[in-house]
Design a protein around this motif. Structure first.
Motif, PDB file in Angstrom:
ATOM      1  N   MET A   1       4.682 -11.747  -7.443  1.00  0.00           N
ATOM      2  CA  MET A   1       4.402 -12.718  -6.375  1.00  0.00           C
ATOM      3  C   MET A   1       5.697 -13.396  -5.979  1.00  0.00           C
ATOM      4  O   MET A   1       6.680 -13.359  -6.712  1.00  0.00           O
ATOM      5  CB  MET A   1       3.430 -13.777  -6.875  1.00  0.00           C
TER       6      MET A   1
ATOM      7  N   THR B   1       1.285 -11.403  -1.140  1.00  0.00           N
ATOM      8  CA  THR B   1       2.032 -11.613  -2.385  1.00  0.00           C
ATOM      9  C   THR B   1       2.524 -13.054  -2.492  1.00  0.00           C
ATOM     10  O   THR B   1       3.389 -13.352  -3.297  1.00  0.00           O
ATOM     11  CB  THR B   1       3.252 -10.665  -2.458  1.00  0.00           C
TER      12      THR B   1
ATOM     13  N   LEU C   1       3.917  -5.585  -5.113  1.00  0.00           N
ATOM     14  CA  LEU C   1       2.526  -5.990  -5.316  1.00  0.00           C
ATOM     15  C   LEU C   1       1.879  -5.109  -6.369  1.00  0.00           C
ATOM     16  O   LEU C   1       1.127  -5.583  -7.228  1.00  0.00           O
ATOM     17  CB  LEU C   1       1.765  -5.904  -3.993  1.00  0.00           C
TER      18      LEU C   1
ATOM     19  N   GLU D   1       7.509  -4.548  -0.422  1.00  0.00           N
ATOM     20  CA  GLU D   1       6.497  -5.551  -0.791  1.00  0.00           C
ATOM     21  C   GLU D   1       5.295  -4.891  -1.451  1.00  0.00           C
ATOM     22  O   GLU D   1       4.748  -5.399  -2.434  1.00  0.00           O
ATOM     23  CB  GLU D   1       6.052  -6.353   0.439  1.00  0.00           C
TER      24      GLU D   1
END
Lengths: 207, 638
Positions: free
Chosen positions: B637, A90, B632, B628
């Motif tokens: 981001m 990410t 995602l 996370e």
């Protein structure tokens, strides 16, 4: 306690000789006897000069050559300090880097409209990956064919001949060694009567 | 972002990646992916379409592992019981000579305290030797690259790391350690730290096998036999196989190659570009070689994991082919799996060993499948840039291994306390990276380190037996030994020391600027990097989310302490338990005895292990990889 200390020192000395000296020297002797070329790093010699190792990738960013995996080492493909990018999935920096690699590939071959194979835009783990998938090689054929004025079919044949399948059909991924493929590509050129350096136009930064 | 690309040239099936919403366990997603694979790749990939080769690879790995566990396990039991099998008897002369040189009587049995003292003294000597070797390498021979002395904090960290069988590496091997340090320092500890763990396990097994005895064996005998009859012969075989695949084994200095592409934009050596006879600029590539194969063999077999090169077994010289990968990954789990059989043989009930091996294999297989199912999906953020990811997330992976063999390695290396890598765990998908993290947080008992894995597992067994005993209101027993408060205390010491260090040091790092300064990836991923490094150190694994900059004073010291306590606290507790068990009488099994080899007990043990890990770590796992992954899925981001 003191007795253990004395025994420890003697044991450490003996085991250091055994596992730190006798063992690696024995293995080196066997290795040099049976597989000397591989034990010395699988060098590729051309005209008496060392031009690389079969197992270690090299930087190719000239559009006339097949390109390999992006390398996260600085300078790229520095085979004395291996490293991956370690960018998380990410991380903006990863997405930005991949976007710019996609753009570079497309700038080098504006007519290529297929999706970009992942290996050409994602950094390898070692920064020295010698391989790409056959799909990633095929993706680059139109560009190289155009710049080198070689029929695409001939390059398709070259990639097919250079490709390695899975071991016993099971282990590993189908792959092409980029350095060997490019050496074969240069052979192809020199066996034809093509003038040297016909397509040496712009070297494009892959980053 | 990427909208310009998305709307232009890609095939309809690719567009799905740009617009499809991803969810954690989304069945639609799987459906889409199958259709997608078929549409896109049936032409290109031919026979690969219908069967994912990874499943066949996984099955064959596990079959080979379990197939080899029995013969090797029986052989090891014979070695430790002193009946050296015939083909290896020629080494017993050397064994006797070493006892004479060190003044050790073979028959001299030790109490658990004496055994522990011998182990600690020996490991301290190893630590000091390794520390000073690194500090002095600049003036010692076998240093063709002229590498300078290692800094004090890094040398401290590395010495603890290799003596505790962690093999965490804060430095880049090829650019830091001389050939001498690698050979007589690091490679020696690869053998002796592994053998130390094996010796402690054997003492614990004797605790169960013996009755009414004050002693648990002789540390020097167990140490030496582990090396002489088990580690060394296997390491020689593995080295030769690896060299045959292209792993270097030489004492020559680095090679300097003139690279093929002329007039490159990049220059490979600090000396600058060189010109060939035609005056054309050519770049150079300096290729580090060395006595690699001998070190790789033992770092895989001894659950050490400390590589010759910075990127470990992702480096094409450390792991050049699928065959070398097969042997290396097999070596990670081989001895730990075989020890289950050794255990069964030595306590004279082989079913007990198989039960523990089954528990390990089931947990391993479940997490392998979870890891692969997340890692083999495309990263949606990358897919929307018009990138085709047919086999999944390839950032930080090598082409020759792809995703399947990278995930198998990641799961194996963290299940065992090996910690070598063939792909960069930091670049795994969030829940793909959760798998190696959780495997370490199990306390390195799913196969685990050589020796240390099984003694950790036995600590879990003690707890499982105790809780089961509470439920039915009987005094708990295991293998005919009463489990009383002392055994429970030692088991809990072993199980709680790592969570204590993992959680408190993670918190400390996140509260101090020195700790936060090392973080490389931002957002949740940065948190996971810190959690991962302390999990790795305290559990003596040694793998890394390698983005974290950990070769500095703060991390060298905190990780050093975590490795030290994570290793010896547990080892000493297990030796104390061994001493207590060896003194006890054996109780014959009766109708009321809890049977510890049935599917019921296997299920119960799995439940106990999972429950303890969940209680300890669920909150931190939720804060790291789980959030996370959810972010995602939303296309976020950091």
């Amino acid at each position: 306690m003191l007795k253990h200390l004395w025994t420890s020192l003697k044991m450490l000395l003996i085991l250091t000789v055994l596992t730190g000296v006798v063992y690696p020297l024995t293995v080196t002797a066997i290795a040099q006897l049976l597989f000397a070329n591989k034990a010395n790093g699988s060098p590729i010699i051309s005209n008496g000069k060392l031009i690389g190792s079969e197992l270690i990738g090299q930087q190719f960013d000239d559009p006339k050559y097949f390109w390999g995996r992006p390398s996260a080492i600085s300078p790229t493909y520095n085979a004395s300090a291996s490293s991956g990018s370690n960018l998380g999935p990410t991380n903006k920096a990863l997405i930005v880097a991949i976007k710019s690699r996609v753009a570079t590939l497309q700038a080098a071959d504006p007519d290529q409209h297929s999706p970009v194979p992942a290996e050409l835009v994602t950094a390898s783990a070692s920064g020295l990956d010698p391989h790409i998938s056959p799909e990633a090689a095929n993706y680059q054929i139109p560009r190289i064919a155009r710049l080198r004025a070689i029929p695409e079919a001939e390059l398709v044949g070259l990639v097919e001949r250079s490709a390695q399948g899975r071991l016993l059909g099971i282990w590993g991924q189908p792959r092409v060694n980029v350095l060997k493929l490019n050496l074969a590509l240069d052979e192809l050129r020199s066996s034809r009567t093509n003038p040297r350096g016909s397509g040496s136009a712009g070297v494009i930064d892959s980053h | 972002m990427g909208a310009d690309l998305r709307e232009s040239e890609f095939s309809p099936s690719d567009k799905k990646w740009g617009t499809h919403e991803f969810h954690l366990f989304d069945r639609r997603y799987h459906h889409v992916r199958c259709v997608d694979l078929f549409d896109l790749h049936s032409v290109k990939r031919g026979t690969d379409v219908m069967i994912d080769m990874a499943w066949i690879q996984f099955s064959l790995y596990l079959a080979a592992l379990i197939g080899l566990a029995k013969p090797l396990g029986v052989y090891m039991a014979q070695v430790y019981e002193g009946n050296i099998p015939h083909p290896m008897r020629w080494l017993s002369g050397l064994e006797k000579a070493i006892y004479q040189l060190t003044g050790q009587g073979k028959s001299e049995e030790m109490s658990w305290k004496n055994y522990a003292l011998a182990m600690l003294t020996f490991n301290t000597a190893g630590f000091l030797f390794l520390y000073f070797l690194q500090r002095l390498q600049g003036i010692l021979p076998l240093n063709p690259q002229g590498l300078p002395a290692v800094s004090p904090d890094s040398a401290f960290n590395t010495a603890i790391s290799f003596v505790t069988n962690t093999d965490w590496q804060g430095y880049g091997g090829e650019s830091t350690m001389s050939y001498l340090t690698q050979m007589v320092g690091l490679a020696v500890q690869n053998f002796v730290s592994a053998a130390t763990g094996m010796a402690v396990l054997i003492a614990l097994i004797r605790g169960f096998a013996r009755k009414k005895m004050e002693t648990v064996g002789n540390f020097w005998v167990d140490l030496l036999r582990s090396i002489l009859y088990i580690l060394l012969p296997l390491a020689v075989i593995w080295s030769v196989v690896l060299v045959s695949q292209g792993v270097p084994q030489t004492f020559d200095r680095s090679m300097t190659a003139i690279v093929v592409q002329p007039a490159s934009t990049r220059v490979f050596s600090e000396a600058g570009p060189t010109k060939d006879a035609q005056g054309q600029i050519r770049a150079e590539q300096t290729i580090a070689v060395g006595p690699v194969a001998s070190q790789i063999a033992i770092k895989q077999l001894g659950s050490n994991g400390g590589g010759y090169y910075n990127v470990n077994s992702a480096h094409p010289f450390e792991n050049p082919t699928p065959l070398s990968n097969f042997f290396e990954v097999l070596a990670i789990l081989l001895i730990p799996a075989a020890f289950c059989c050794t255990f069964g043989v030595m306590v004279k009930d082989r079913r007990q060993g198989w039960a523990l091996l089954t528990v390990m294999s089931i947990i391993f297989a479940v997490f392998l499948v979870i890891g692969y199912s997340f890692e083999s999906r495309p990263n949606p953020l990358i897919a929307q840039l018009g990138v085709d990811q047919p086999i999944g997330n390839m950032e930080g992976k090598e082409t020759r291994f792809g995703v399947g063999e990278s995930v198998f390695w990641a799961t194996a290396t963290t299940a065992a306390s090996n910690g070598s890598v063939n792909a960069m765990h930091d670049s795994f998908m969030p829940l793909g990276g959760l798998v190696p993290l959780v495997m370490m947080l199990f306390g390195e008992v799913i196969f685990g380190g050589v020796g240390s894995g099984l003694y950790g597992m036995i600590a879990f067994v003690i707890v499982a037996v105790f809780v089961a005993g509470l439920m039915v209101g009987r005094t708990p027993e295991y293998l005919g030994k009463k489990i009383e408060s002392f055994e429970m205390k030692m088991a809990l010491v072993a199980l709680l020391v790592t969570p204590f260090f993992v959680l408190s040091l993670t918190a400390l790092a996140l509260m101090t600027s020195a700790g936060k300064a090392g973080i490389f990836n931002s957002g949740m991923h940065g948190f996971t990097e810190v959690l991962y490094v302390f999990s790795s150190a305290a559990n003596n694994n040694g793998s890394a989310f390698a983005g974290l900059a950990a070769n500095n004073f703060f991390y060298n010291v905190t990780l050093g302490l975590a490795m030290f306590f994570g290793r010896y606290w547990i080892a000493i507790a297990m030796l104390a338990m061994a001493g207590s068990l060896a003194r006890k009488q054996k109780i014959p099994a009766s109708a009321g005895t809890l049977v510890t080899h049935t599917p019921l007990f296997i299920g119960w043990l799995i439940a106990t292990i999972v429950l303890i890990v969940v209680l300890n770590y669920l909150p931190v796992l939720a804060l790291g990889p789980v959030i996370e992954q959810l972010m995602l899925n939303q296309g976020m981001m950091f």
